[in-house]
Scaffold this motif. Structure first.
Motif, PDB file in Angstrom:
ATOM      1  N   GLY A  11       5.191   2.988 -63.273  1.00 39.05           N
ATOM      2  CA  GLY A  11       4.068   3.776 -63.778  1.00 39.05           C
ATOM      3  C   GLY A  11       4.374   5.248 -63.903  1.00 39.05           C
ATOM      4  N   GLY A  57      -0.435   7.759 -68.013  1.00 39.68           N
ATOM      5  CA  GLY A  57      -1.390   6.724 -68.384  1.00 39.68           C
ATOM      6  C   GLY A  57      -1.020   5.325 -67.925  1.00 39.68           C
ATOM      7  N   GLU A  58       0.223   5.098 -67.554  1.00 33.35           N
ATOM      8  CA  GLU A  58       0.647   3.757 -67.132  1.00 33.35           C
ATOM      9  C   GLU A  58       0.077   3.368 -65.773  1.00 33.35           C
ATOM     10  OE1 GLU A  58       4.958   2.454 -68.881  1.00 33.35           O
ATOM     11  OE2 GLU A  58       4.907   3.647 -67.069  1.00 33.35           O
ATOM     12  N   ARG A  59      -0.068   4.340 -64.921  1.00 32.30           N
ATOM     13  CA  ARG A  59      -0.475   4.058 -63.545  1.00 32.30           C
ATOM     14  C   ARG A  59      -1.781   3.265 -63.499  1.00 32.30           C
ATOM     15  NH1 ARG A  59      -2.037   8.614 -59.183  1.00 32.30           N
ATOM     16  NH2 ARG A  59      -0.748   7.838 -57.487  1.00 32.30           N
ATOM     17  N   THR A  60      -2.751   3.654 -64.306  1.00 25.58           N
ATOM     18  CA  THR A  60      -4.038   2.962 -64.318  1.00 25.58           C
ATOM     19  C   THR A  60      -3.876   1.508 -64.752  1.00 25.58           C
ATOM     20  OG1 THR A  60      -5.188   5.024 -64.768  1.00 25.58           O
ATOM     21  CG2 THR A  60      -6.367   2.986 -65.285  1.00 25.58           C
ATOM     22  N   ALA A  61      -3.098   1.279 -65.792  1.00 22.65           N
ATOM     23  CA  ALA A  61      -2.884  -0.078 -66.291  1.00 22.65           C
ATOM     24  C   ALA A  61      -2.126  -0.937 -65.283  1.00 22.65           C
ATOM     25  CB  ALA A  61      -2.128  -0.028 -67.615  1.00 22.65           C
ATOM     26  N   ARG A 119      -2.293  -0.842 -62.031  1.00 24.82           N
ATOM     27  CA  ARG A 119      -3.057  -1.201 -60.826  1.00 24.82           C
ATOM     28  C   ARG A 119      -3.408  -2.685 -60.839  1.00 24.82           C
ATOM     29  NH1 ARG A 119      -7.629   3.287 -60.222  1.00 24.82           N
ATOM     30  NH2 ARG A 119      -8.474   1.835 -61.728  1.00 24.82           N
ATOM     31  N   SER A 120      -3.754  -3.199 -62.012  1.00 24.57           N
ATOM     32  CA  SER A 120      -4.105  -4.625 -62.117  1.00 24.57           C
ATOM     33  C   SER A 120      -2.906  -5.518 -61.837  1.00 24.57           C
ATOM     34  CB  SER A 120      -4.663  -4.933 -63.505  1.00 24.57           C
ATOM     35  OG  SER A 120      -5.879  -4.266 -63.695  1.00 24.57           O
ATOM     36  N   LEU A 164      -0.043   2.715 -56.043  1.00 25.62           N
ATOM     37  CA  LEU A 164       0.172   1.406 -56.665  1.00 25.62           C
ATOM     38  C   LEU A 164       0.544   0.377 -55.609  1.00 25.62           C
ATOM     39  CD1 LEU A 164       2.036   2.262 -60.000  1.00 25.62           C
ATOM     40  CD2 LEU A 164      -0.302   1.416 -59.714  1.00 25.62           C
ATOM     41  N   GLN A 190      -2.348  -1.178 -53.972  1.00 28.69           N
ATOM     42  CA  GLN A 190      -3.117  -2.142 -54.751  1.00 28.69           C
ATOM     43  C   GLN A 190      -2.742  -3.582 -54.414  1.00 28.69           C
ATOM     44  OE1 GLN A 190      -5.691  -1.356 -56.944  1.00 28.69           O
ATOM     45  NE2 GLN A 190      -5.386   0.603 -55.941  1.00 28.69           N
TER      46      GLN A 190
END
Length: 100
Positions: A34, A38-42, A44-45, A72, A75
């Protein structure tokens, strides 16, 4: 040479392909870090899905993973301790492992 070929099964699979399997084991992974904006948010899933898959299908297995981001890592929802600090492709990472 170590004489363990009958005791080890290596499998490459996605998190969603993880099926129930009895007995002890170890999942080793090098998930995306990440680093791009912007990658970090995606991601998390993805990290959360890894933790859920382990809890649902392999609750007695250990987990080892290379991580760059503590948030991360969190999570995953599995308590892990740092084993090693190193770099991977010029990125500072930590190898963390669960103590199960």
């Amino acid at each position: 040479r170590a004489g363990v070929v009958l005791d080890v099964a290596l499998t490459r699979a996605t998190v969603s392909e993880m099926a129930d399997r009895p007995g002890p084991g170890l999942v080793i992974t090098n998930p995306p870090y990440g680093i791009r904006v912007g990658e970090r948010t995606a991601l998390r899933s993805l990290y959360a899905a890894l933790g859920h898959a382990l809890q649902d299908h392999r609750p007695d297995w250990r987990l080892a993973m290379l991580v760059n981001d503590r948030l991360l890592q969190g999570q995953v929802g599995v308590s892990m301790e740092e084993v090693l600090r190193t770099t991977n492709g010029g990125v500072d990472v930590r190898l963390v492992a669960s103590g199960r």
